[in-house]
Design a protein around this motif. Sequence first.
Motif, PDB file in Angstrom:
ATOM      1  N   ARG A 147       0.825  -1.209   0.000  1.00  0.00           N
ATOM      2  CA  ARG A 147       0.000   0.000   0.000  1.00  0.00           C
ATOM      3  C   ARG A 147       0.852   1.250   0.000  1.00  0.00           C
ATOM      4  N   VAL A 148       1.919   1.221   0.800  1.00  0.00           N
ATOM      5  CA  VAL A 148       2.801   2.398   0.818  1.00  0.00           C
ATOM      6  C   VAL A 148       3.460   2.568  -0.550  1.00  0.00           C
ATOM      7  N   GLY A 149       3.880   1.439  -1.145  1.00  0.00           N
ATOM      8  CA  GLY A 149       4.458   1.501  -2.486  1.00  0.00           C
ATOM      9  C   GLY A 149       3.471   2.101  -3.483  1.00  0.00           C
ATOM     10  N   LEU A 150       2.220   1.718  -3.319  1.00  0.00           N
ATOM     11  CA  LEU A 150       1.155   2.254  -4.168  1.00  0.00           C
ATOM     12  C   LEU A 150       1.016   3.754  -3.944  1.00  0.00           C
ATOM     13  N   ALA A 151       1.021   4.153  -2.681  1.00  0.00           N
ATOM     14  CA  ALA A 151       0.908   5.579  -2.356  1.00  0.00           C
ATOM     15  C   ALA A 151       2.076   6.356  -2.961  1.00  0.00           C
ATOM     16  N   ARG A 152       3.284   5.783  -2.872  1.00  0.00           N
ATOM     17  CA  ARG A 152       4.449   6.463  -3.425  1.00  0.00           C
ATOM     18  C   ARG A 152       4.322   6.605  -4.945  1.00  0.00           C
TER      19      ARG A 152
ATOM     20  N   LEU B 259      -8.083  -1.118  -4.836  1.00  0.00           N
ATOM     21  CA  LEU B 259      -7.374   0.166  -4.775  1.00  0.00           C
ATOM     22  C   LEU B 259      -6.864   0.555  -6.145  1.00  0.00           C
ATOM     23  N   ILE B 260      -6.220  -0.408  -6.810  1.00  0.00           N
ATOM     24  CA  ILE B 260      -5.656  -0.113  -8.125  1.00  0.00           C
ATOM     25  C   ILE B 260      -6.761   0.306  -9.084  1.00  0.00           C
TER      26      ILE B 260
END
Lengths: 276, 257
Positions: A168-173, A202-203
């Motif tokens: 999720r953090v990777g996605l946020a980044r 999310l994606i």
Amino acid sequence: MPETPTTPILAERPAAAAAAPAKIAIRGLVKSFGRKRVLRGLDLDVPEGRSLVVIGGSGSGKSVLIKSVLGIVTPDAGSIRVDGQELVGASRAELDRARRKFGMLFQGAALFDSLPVLENVAFGLLARRLVDRRTARERAIATLAKVGLGPEAADLYPAELSGGMQKRVGLARAIAAEPEILFFDEPTTGLDPIMADVINELIRGLVSELGATALSITHDMASVRKIAHRVAMLYEGKIIWEGPVERLDDSGNPYVDQFVHGRAEGPIKVGVERNG
Amino acid sequence: MNFLAAIGRATLALLSTVGAVVLFALGAVVSGLTGRLYWRQLGRQMLEMGYFSLPVVGLTAVFTGMVLALQSYTGFARFEAQDAIPTIVVLSMTRELGPVLAGLMVAGRVGASIAAELGTMRVTEQIDALTTLATDPLRYLVFPRLLAGTIMLPALVLVADVIGVMGGWLVSVYKLGFGPIEYINRTFEHLETQDVVSGLVKAAVFGFLLTLMGCYHGYRSKGGAQGVGAATTRAVVSASILILIANYVVTELFFAR
Ligand SMILES: Nc1ncnc2c1ncn2[C@@H]1O[C@H](COP(=O)(O)OP(=O)(O)OP(=O)(O)O)[C@@H](O)[C@H]1O
Ligand SMILES: [Mg+2]
């Protein structure tokens, strides 16, 4: 070496190209590592505003394909155009300019483990000098909220997070700078089915919210059905089938059939091939 | 003819490695000098390399100074030349042992940790991630480390020189019967600026080389944890060898006149 069938895909692609202008257009992409030929003249179009997922076996070169578009791997031959601009052989400044449009979620999240979550998410904003530190902080918190993480996660270090939270953090980044094109390298591998579904949702939500074009890789068929508008299958260095996700089950392509249904028998021979 | 072929192959491999290292260093220095400097990275690395290396470098220096005094005494007493001990200690420390020993110790400590850190970042795709976030990894990761090493090793060596002389003083005064003031006076009697400066130049060269080896091997490591381990070993071994070679070359440049 078995000849790969090309007929179905030739029938498919012109229609796709006509539907929307290609945001990413790849032609004749070739990449070898030593004697190992990974990509052997690959053609692929990703239409603007659509989500295309590339499927294919382990080691078939899916990550190499994405990294070529990102300019991390230098192709041996071929052409990659993003918004009509050629990236193969482009100067560093041109590549940097193109990369401003990109956001990438890596296979293992690839968070910077010396930085807390907040700085990971704000990294791209600060690196591009888009905003000052305080605004970057606020934007990072807001982006974390989009992927379902509260501000209390902001001060944790990546090593303190579970795999799902890291993704999720990777996605946020990847989405913090609101890129036009998103790349996802196996966003759901290593996650439990529920967390995988959360990430898929999310994606799907983020891609449509940002109106972004997405190029993803996965071998998780549930993920394909959830996030793809179009699907392409990579086999022996080429795209052997490409079509809308609705056609996945009656693609008429024995390779795709075998892969989608996960059968050991079929035209794809799985040997224990040595790498290198 | 297999023998000649083997020599030829080894030579070619060596040359191509040297070429790759030089290109890597040039790339890092050029991209570091042409863009923004990452001050926070630089500060963190200077602290890590300088401050946290003090204990190990200090310990090495004090015992080296002590043993120098003791060894010179046992040798020099045979022809009544004990008075030369302070000079021997200070010249050996500043010109040779300070930079070489600090270089080797820091190569083991810092070179290894740089290789391990960058190697891990490589195999976990963090270096690729930097690129996609509009950050040049050479500028962000490599250049601050090279700069920190080049700045901090001379500083460490200066400290090592002082501590080494102190070690010699301790042994000479408490064991060999020197007068405390006399020892200090004799220390500076024959010391020239060039002795210290040549040592600091060596230190700067060693600092650059050992961080370069850490960065180069870490940056290019592949193949998971095993690859990172191999990179760490290569970084320390190659840094140590390069330091010894460079030591001779710099000495030659300074004193062979
Ligand atoms: N930097 C590299 N150096 C040498 N070989 C490489 C490199 N990157 C990839 N390869 C090789 O290219 C092939 C394809 O790798 P790639 O990572 O693209 O596979 P993949 O399709 O993403 O597989 P997976 O689904 O397991 O992630 C592999 O056989 C790999 O060994
Ligand atoms: Mg992969």
